[in-house]
Design a protein around this motif. Structure first.
Motif, PDB file in Angstrom:
ATOM      1  N   GLN A   4      87.371   3.355  10.763  1.00 49.24           N
ATOM      2  CA  GLN A   4      86.705   3.776   9.531  1.00 49.24           C
ATOM      3  C   GLN A   4      85.261   3.295   9.566  1.00 49.24           C
ATOM      4  O   GLN A   4      84.993   2.156   9.987  1.00 49.24           O
ATOM      5  CB  GLN A   4      87.385   3.180   8.302  1.00 49.24           C
ATOM      6  N   ILE A   5      84.371   4.146   9.158  1.00 48.73           N
ATOM      7  CA  ILE A   5      82.981   3.747   8.968  1.00 48.73           C
ATOM      8  C   ILE A   5      82.567   4.174   7.572  1.00 48.73           C
ATOM      9  O   ILE A   5      83.076   5.164   7.030  1.00 48.73           O
ATOM     10  CB  ILE A   5      82.035   4.353  10.029  1.00 48.73           C
ATOM     11  N   GLY A   6      81.694   3.409   6.972  1.00 44.90           N
ATOM     12  CA  GLY A   6      81.317   3.732   5.607  1.00 44.90           C
ATOM     13  C   GLY A   6      79.985   3.160   5.207  1.00 44.90           C
ATOM     14  O   GLY A   6      79.408   2.316   5.901  1.00 44.90           O
ATOM     15  N   VAL A   7      79.503   3.662   4.093  1.00 42.83           N
ATOM     16  CA  VAL A   7      78.270   3.168   3.486  1.00 42.83           C
ATOM     17  C   VAL A   7      78.552   2.908   2.018  1.00 42.83           C
ATOM     18  O   VAL A   7      78.951   3.823   1.285  1.00 42.83           O
ATOM     19  CB  VAL A   7      77.113   4.179   3.621  1.00 42.83           C
ATOM     20  N   ARG A   8      78.399   1.666   1.604  1.00 42.86           N
ATOM     21  CA  ARG A   8      78.480   1.341   0.180  1.00 42.86           C
ATOM     22  C   ARG A   8      77.084   1.453  -0.421  1.00 42.86           C
ATOM     23  O   ARG A   8      76.082   1.106   0.210  1.00 42.86           O
ATOM     24  CB  ARG A   8      79.008  -0.080  -0.026  1.00 42.86           C
ATOM     25  N   ASN A   9      77.033   1.923  -1.658  1.00 44.28           N
ATOM     26  CA  ASN A   9      75.750   2.118  -2.343  1.00 44.28           C
ATOM     27  C   ASN A   9      74.845   3.004  -1.484  1.00 44.28           C
ATOM     28  O   ASN A   9      73.764   2.613  -1.048  1.00 44.28           O
ATOM     29  CB  ASN A   9      75.083   0.773  -2.627  1.00 44.28           C
ATOM     30  N   LEU A  10      75.315   4.201  -1.275  1.00 48.24           N
ATOM     31  CA  LEU A  10      74.686   5.162  -0.372  1.00 48.24           C
ATOM     32  C   LEU A  10      73.219   5.403  -0.691  1.00 48.24           C
ATOM     33  O   LEU A  10      72.376   5.544   0.200  1.00 48.24           O
ATOM     34  CB  LEU A  10      75.467   6.479  -0.436  1.00 48.24           C
ATOM     35  N   THR A  11      72.875   5.439  -1.963  1.00 47.36           N
ATOM     36  CA  THR A  11      71.495   5.731  -2.374  1.00 47.36           C
ATOM     37  C   THR A  11      70.659   4.479  -2.561  1.00 47.36           C
ATOM     38  O   THR A  11      69.534   4.550  -3.052  1.00 47.36           O
ATOM     39  CB  THR A  11      71.494   6.538  -3.685  1.00 47.36           C
ATOM     40  N   ASP A  12      71.199   3.312  -2.179  1.00 48.50           N
ATOM     41  CA  ASP A  12      70.486   2.030  -2.287  1.00 48.50           C
ATOM     42  C   ASP A  12      70.046   1.762  -3.721  1.00 48.50           C
ATOM     43  O   ASP A  12      68.930   1.315  -3.979  1.00 48.50           O
ATOM     44  CB  ASP A  12      69.273   2.013  -1.345  1.00 48.50           C
ATOM     45  N   ARG A  13      70.939   2.017  -4.652  1.00 48.60           N
ATOM     46  CA  ARG A  13      70.633   1.807  -6.068  1.00 48.60           C
ATOM     47  C   ARG A  13      70.530   0.301  -6.347  1.00 48.60           C
ATOM     48  O   ARG A  13      71.452  -0.459  -6.052  1.00 48.60           O
ATOM     49  CB  ARG A  13      71.720   2.430  -6.937  1.00 48.60           C
ATOM     50  N   GLN A  14      69.410  -0.112  -6.926  1.00 48.11           N
ATOM     51  CA  GLN A  14      69.211  -1.511  -7.276  1.00 48.11           C
ATOM     52  C   GLN A  14      69.671  -1.763  -8.710  1.00 48.11           C
ATOM     53  O   GLN A  14      69.590  -0.873  -9.564  1.00 48.11           O
ATOM     54  CB  GLN A  14      67.741  -1.894  -7.128  1.00 48.11           C
ATOM     55  N   PRO A  15      70.165  -2.951  -9.008  1.00 46.47           N
ATOM     56  CA  PRO A  15      70.647  -3.212 -10.371  1.00 46.47           C
ATOM     57  C   PRO A  15      69.495  -3.174 -11.366  1.00 46.47           C
ATOM     58  O   PRO A  15      68.359  -3.524 -11.026  1.00 46.47           O
ATOM     59  CB  PRO A  15      71.248  -4.612 -10.264  1.00 46.47           C
ATOM     60  N   PRO A  16      69.758  -2.768 -12.595  1.00 48.66           N
ATOM     61  CA  PRO A  16      68.698  -2.726 -13.603  1.00 48.66           C
ATOM     62  C   PRO A  16      68.284  -4.125 -14.033  1.00 48.66           C
ATOM     63  O   PRO A  16      69.079  -5.068 -13.987  1.00 48.66           O
ATOM     64  CB  PRO A  16      69.346  -1.958 -14.756  1.00 48.66           C
ATOM     65  N   LEU A  17      67.046  -4.241 -14.460  1.00 41.64           N
ATOM     66  CA  LEU A  17      66.570  -5.523 -14.979  1.00 41.64           C
ATOM     67  C   LEU A  17      67.217  -5.816 -16.328  1.00 41.64           C
ATOM     68  O   LEU A  17      67.259  -4.961 -17.212  1.00 41.64           O
ATOM     69  CB  LEU A  17      65.053  -5.508 -15.144  1.00 41.64           C
ATOM     70  N   ILE A  18      67.731  -7.020 -16.459  1.00 42.17           N
ATOM     71  CA  ILE A  18      68.218  -7.520 -17.741  1.00 42.17           C
ATOM     72  C   ILE A  18      67.561  -8.880 -17.932  1.00 42.17           C
ATOM     73  O   ILE A  18      67.857  -9.827 -17.214  1.00 42.17           O
ATOM     74  CB  ILE A  18      69.750  -7.649 -17.769  1.00 42.17           C
ATOM     75  N   TYR A  19      66.665  -8.976 -18.881  1.00 37.25           N
ATOM     76  CA  TYR A  19      65.811 -10.152 -18.988  1.00 37.25           C
ATOM     77  C   TYR A  19      66.573 -11.393 -19.422  1.00 37.25           C
ATOM     78  O   TYR A  19      66.146 -12.511 -19.164  1.00 37.25           O
ATOM     79  CB  TYR A  19      64.656  -9.865 -19.938  1.00 37.25           C
ATOM     80  N   SER A  20      67.720 -11.195 -20.062  1.00 37.28           N
ATOM     81  CA  SER A  20      68.518 -12.345 -20.478  1.00 37.28           C
ATOM     82  C   SER A  20      69.671 -12.599 -19.515  1.00 37.28           C
ATOM     83  O   SER A  20      70.624 -13.280 -19.849  1.00 37.28           O
ATOM     84  CB  SER A  20      69.075 -12.120 -21.893  1.00 37.28           C
ATOM     85  N   GLY A  21      69.589 -12.044 -18.312  1.00 40.98           N
ATOM     86  CA  GLY A  21      70.665 -12.170 -17.341  1.00 40.98           C
ATOM     87  C   GLY A  21      70.898 -13.600 -16.901  1.00 40.98           C
ATOM     88  O   GLY A  21      69.983 -14.417 -16.829  1.00 40.98           O
ATOM     89  N   PHE A  22      72.149 -13.881 -16.585  1.00 39.81           N
ATOM     90  CA  PHE A  22      72.542 -15.228 -16.158  1.00 39.81           C
ATOM     91  C   PHE A  22      71.911 -15.575 -14.815  1.00 39.81           C
ATOM     92  O   PHE A  22      71.543 -16.706 -14.566  1.00 39.81           O
ATOM     93  CB  PHE A  22      74.063 -15.285 -16.052  1.00 39.81           C
ATOM     94  N   ASN A  23      71.776 -14.616 -13.949  1.00 40.07           N
ATOM     95  CA  ASN A  23      71.221 -14.822 -12.612  1.00 40.07           C
ATOM     96  C   ASN A  23      70.288 -13.664 -12.295  1.00 40.07           C
ATOM     97  O   ASN A  23      70.627 -12.508 -12.533  1.00 40.07           O
ATOM     98  CB  ASN A  23      72.344 -14.841 -11.562  1.00 40.07           C
ATOM     99  N   ALA A  24      69.114 -13.971 -11.773  1.00 43.76           N
ATOM    100  CA  ALA A  24      68.284 -12.961 -11.110  1.00 43.76           C
ATOM    101  C   ALA A  24      67.800 -11.838 -12.017  1.00 43.76           C
ATOM    102  O   ALA A  24      67.564 -10.727 -11.555  1.00 43.76           O
ATOM    103  CB  ALA A  24      69.034 -12.373  -9.921  1.00 43.76           C
ATOM    104  N   SER A  25      67.627 -12.065 -13.289  1.00 42.04           N
ATOM    105  CA  SER A  25      67.120 -11.060 -14.228  1.00 42.04           C
ATOM    106  C   SER A  25      67.922  -9.761 -14.180  1.00 42.04           C
ATOM    107  O   SER A  25      67.388  -8.660 -14.327  1.00 42.04           O
ATOM    108  CB  SER A  25      65.642 -10.756 -13.953  1.00 42.04           C
ATOM    109  N   THR A  26      69.212  -9.884 -13.963  1.00 42.01           N
ATOM    110  CA  THR A  26      70.109  -8.739 -14.045  1.00 42.01           C
ATOM    111  C   THR A  26      71.507  -9.280 -14.328  1.00 42.01           C
ATOM    112  O   THR A  26      71.667 -10.465 -14.636  1.00 42.01           O
ATOM    113  CB  THR A  26      70.086  -7.901 -12.747  1.00 42.01           C
TER     114      THR A  26
END
Length: 964
Positions: A922-944
């Protein structure tokens, strides 16, 4: 335990799986369904169950159990995973169904409890400790099940069904890496099974290793992004590399005091001018609260923690006689993991680290004691690190069988689980040694070298082994003898802190089930059983971290301090009965009408007894449609951590209600004690050390869960089905810590909780005490929808389509429910009347996390001959995050900020080699479109939100499976 499979997708049997030995057709026809102890022929019951089969697990490209389970639409909230640096550093992954909390989702393995493996004794199971290669499928019961399984089954049950009767040898190798060249993962598994005339045994080993991802290597996490007064910006903390020092205005003789940042008070807040030596007061300027901040994200924080696991397991059964079989399941897992966080922030205030910089230090140009000095020690000591070593042992052994040729069957088993864990912590300073190093010092007239002294100016009082340290100048130069000496001196007071903890679980249960008598509509069936469970936890902290009685600091930096160790246990004795009563069958508008009833009595050693019951309804008006409903009493017993955990500090965010205070009366004078009354006060830091305190007198949470829905499988469209289920959860006596904002606002507005905090001389909140309690109530409701379509086979192959979605309609929490005004400041920017559905609230005390209204998982799979492929899309709806309360009075204030939705698409292609014993690649690609997580300014880690979104980006993987 065997459970029914609802078709999530095709589940082909492995070529090596042998048929069960010695089982009759009648046994196969009557099986036990998750959510019920009664064996029956019906695959669909009154309780909604979501199933992930082995093929779906393999197609996901996940290397750990937590990775694939996180995609389940019913999982929301704030479950831990290795992407969460501070909370997931032990490599653990937990389950949070409906966003109700990891303690309100029960985890079972083959229908039996698994040892809680999260280090803070909160009872949550690290699902990464379950042997992945043994999993046949995962069943998620989305219903309250306390009457069947006891405590914790409020959000539902996750039941891992293990492979049985496996024969042959199967080995697999997995490798994956991100498109940026990090997060490298390798996994190796080998499973061997042998079947004989009377039994079967399965042995296996596995190893996996996952590399880290630095926060600096992703754009969304490389800076501490913030939103203030409606403006986007880059924030940070006031513990900066050039320091923050409060000195009397009279001592700041060389400073440009006309700078607007200098204010007009008796004290002035200074920082060293970058590049200056700090040997003169003229090397300092006034501190700029807005722009003098430190980027802690780029210095050590991780988006993915490194982890390494080695596991061994055994599963077997042996036919002792015609009607009695012995069985055993044993598992051992060793997890080694680490987390790294930004370098230590030094805070010399009396209420924090209590380490002043002496006015008699040779490095202090001001000549006065500095009792409020704050400095980021990036260039002085290594980054703060914690290394975990966790062993998980679980063994269950028992007997099961039938009573002759009757419908009655029984089982009895004993299970024991143990999880010893050790932590090695570095990056903190020994406070007595640091106090000496920052205390009085002088140049030794005999040697010309700097020395620490007890009495200023008296070399005869020199402190042996102490070298003065300069926290007012530039960092030590590692290339100079003087710099090397200072770094060596700091290394001597940078100890390795060792903590240990352990959870233990002992469970005995016995069950019996069969038919009682026959009604016109069918047989009345009964199940009953008893269970005794003993849970205990212990933790031993390094003596350096223990806070002496009557004190608030220990021998190292305060954030690593604790007031004691865990030493707690409880036991519970339970008995349950469950009945299935057929009311109608094969009559007009009622092809089937069944009622299921269940009740369970639990007697806890710490709080007493509780009875919880359940009723379910199954109605089939005609063969294509099943209408179902359940109503269940549920409860959650407080965990050992809730009851007996040692008091520990936590750096929690808050907004001070005394900002801008002008002297107006408050119900309690302690509310703004020491705060200037001219309106100039603004808190100097957005975090406060808050001591989290357990309560041995906690009572259980109690509530009810109601579901109703339908399953429609039209005969006119073969292969298609649709399910829809409404759910509603109500909980009273909600166990939680109050957010720090709540307690501060309660004091300011009503004079309550004023004894939970103290202020320093400048009026800042310096320290808080936060005792867990039965606060308020929670109500949540929503809808689950599932669509399945297995298309007819064509010359182009065969397609299957599956769509599952979960909707949260409401999520309302009222803290301090006895007080109609208790919602003041509870959740900034979110009125209680609106609730938390569709919002993100990530507070260290409450931690409800991401409660997106919609989550969905869409899967399209295809097969043709030896080829297969799947395209899976995960969707998380937009959420709203609330800004700080301070924004309410600022220009440009926005009540809520909309965080965009997140869509991730995964692709997998496979090929089966028939000539190689059906081995496959099996071969695969996770997150095929390289979608980055949205910014969340009150995030616990890493502004997301690292608990919800993919933090890695595009990820390539390959798995080879060989079968012999």
């Amino acid at each position: 335990m065997s459970t029914a499979v609802l078709a999530l997708g095709a589940t082909p049997a492995a070529a090596q799986d042998a048929p069960p030995q010695g089982e009759q057709a009648t046994t196969l026809d009557r099986i036990e369904v998750t959510g019920s102890r009664i064996k029956r022929a019906d695959l669909e019951t009154s309780s909604p169950v979501f199933v992930i089969d082995r093929q779906n697990i393999e197609n996901s490209g996940a290397a750990t159990v937590g990775e694939f389970l996180q995609r389940t639409p019913a999982i929301a909230g704030a479950a831990t995973n290795p992407q969460v640096n501070n909370g997931g550093g032990a490599g653990a992954a937990t389950v949070d169904l409906r966003g109700l909390g990891v303690n309100r989702s029960l985890v079972l393995v083959d229908g039996k409890r698994w040892i809680g493996t999260v280090s803070n004794a909160n009872g949550a199971v690290d699902i990464n400790s379950i042997p992945m290669t043994l999993i046949e499928r995962v069943e998620v019961l989305k219903d309250g099940a306390s009457a069947i399984y006891g405590s914790d089954a409020i959000g539902g049950v996750v039941n891992f069904i293990l492979r049985r009767d496996f024969q042959g040898l199967e080995a697999s190798a997995y490798y994956g890496i991100s498109s940026r060249g990090d997060a490298g993962t390798e996994r190796y598994d080998a499973t061997f099974g042998m079947t004989g005339d009377k039994g079967n045994v399965v042995l296996g080993v596995s190893y996996d290793k996952e590399d880290s991802v630095s926060a600096a290597d992703r754009a969304y996490s490389s800076q501490p992004y913030q939103l203030y007064a409606g403006e986007h910006g880059i924030g940070g903390t006031s513990r900066i590399l050039t320091g923050r020092y409060v000195v009397p205005r009279s001592a700041a003789t060389g400073v440009n005091l006309s700078d607007p940042n200098c204010g007009s008070g008796a004290n002035v807040v200074l920082t060293r001018i970058d590049g200056r030596p700090g040997t003169s007061t003229s090397d300092f300027r006034c501190f700029d609260n807005l722009n003098d901040v430190y980027n802690f994200q780029a210095d050590g924080n991780l988006n993915l923690t490194p982890q390494e696991r080695t596991a061994m397991f055994v599963s077997g059964n042996y036919q002792l006689s015609e009607n009695v079989e012995a069985f055993v399941l044993g598992s051992w897992l060793k997890t080694e993991s680490s987390f790294f966080i930004a370098p230590l922030p030094f805070d010399g205030r009396a209420a924090v680290d209590n380490v002043p910089i002496s006015g008699d230090s040779i490095y202090n140009p001001f000549g006065v004691d500095i009792t409020d000095a704050r400095l980021r020690l990036r260039d002085f000591i290594p980054t703060r690190t914690t290394r975990f070593e966790t062993d998980t042992y679980q063994i269950t052994a028992g007997l099961r069988g039938n009573f002759g040729d009757s419908s009655w069957s029984w089982d009895a088993s004993y299970g024991y689980g143990r999880t010893p864990q050790s932590q090695s912590v570095r990056g903190y300073l020994y406070s007595p040694g640091l106090t000496d190093a920052l205390g009085p010092s002088m140049i030794d007239p005999a040697t010309g070298n700097p020395i620490c002294v007890r009495t200023p100016g008296d070399p005869s009082t020199a402190i042996a082994g102490c070298l003065p340290v300069n926290f007012l100048g530039p960092p030590p130069d590692p290339n100079s003898p003087a710099g090397q000496a200072q770094l060596a001196a700091l290394n001597l007071i940078n100890p390795t802190i060792t903590n240990t903890n352990e959870n233990d679980l002992k469970v005995f249960n016995a069950n019996i089930t069969g038919d009682l008598f026959e009604l016109p509509a069918g047989m009345v069936s009964l199940a009953g059983g008893v269970e005794r469970r003993e849970e205990s936890a212990s933790a031993t902290s390094d003596f350096l971290t223990l806070i002496p009685p009557g004190e608030t600091v220990c021998l190292i930096t305060q954030e690593a301090c604790t007031f004691g160790d865990i030493a707690g246990s409880f036991d519970v004795n339970e008995i349950y009965l469950e009945a299935l009563v057929p009311l109608l069958a094969d009559v007009p508008f009622a092809e089937k009408l069944n009622v299921s009833l269940g009740t369970r009595y639990s007697d806890y050693s710490n709080f007493g007894g509780t009875t919880n019951s359940k009723i379910g309804l199954e109605w089939k008006p005609f063969s294509d449609l099943l209408v179902r409903a359940t109503y269940a009493d549920v409860f959650r017993a407080p965990t050992i951590g809730d009851l007996y955990a040692p008091t520990v500090p936590s750096a929690n965010t808050y907004t001070d209600p005394c900002n801008g205070y002008t002297g107006q009366p408050t119900p309690d004078p302690r509310a703004c004690a020491g705060v200037p009354t001219d309106g100039s006060f603004q808190q100097s830091n957005n975090q406060v050390t808050s001591f989290q305190v357990a309560d041995p007198n906690l009572q259980p949470e109690e509530g009810d869960v109601f579901t109703y829905g339908f399953v429609y499988s039209p005969g006119w469209l073969e292969g298609f089905s649709i399910t829809a289920d409404y759910w509603r959860v109500k909980l009273e006596q909600f166990i939680t810590n109050l957010p720090e904002n709540v307690m501060l606002n309660q004091c300011f507005n009503f004079g309550r909780y004023c004894d939970t905090f103290i202020r320093d001389d400048a009026g800042d909140v310096a320290q808080m005490t936060n005792v867990i309690g039965n606060f308020g109530r929670l109500q949540s409701s929503g809808l689950d929808v599932g669509l399945r379509y297995l298309f007819a086979e064509t010359g182009w192959g065969r397609f299957a389509w599956n769509l599952d979605a979960s909707y949260i309609a409401e999520y309302n929490v009222r803290l301090l429910a006895d007080d109609p005004d208790s919602d003041v400041g509870a959740f900034p920017g979110i009125p209680q009347s609106t609730g938390l559905a569709g919002t993100f609230v990530d507070n260290a005390s409450s931690g409800f996390g991401n409660l997106a209204r919609w989550r969905a998982l869409n899967d399209i799979s295809w097969s043709l001959g030896n080829f297969s492929a799947s395209l899976t899309t995960r969707y998380v709806h937009h959420v709203y995050e609330a800004p700080d309360v301070a924004d309410v009075t600022e220009p440009g204030y926005v009540a809520k900020r909309r965080v965009p939705s997140f869509t991730q698409t995964d692709l997998q292609i496979g090929y089966q080699f028939e000539e190689l014993n059906n081995s496959s690649i099996q071969i695969g690609v996770r997150n095929l479109t390289d979608r980055q997580p949205p910014l969340i300014y009150s995030g616990f880690n890493a502004s997301t939100d690292m608990r919800t979104y993919d933090a890695i980006g595009r990820y390539y993987w390959m798995r080879w499976t060989a079968k012999f």
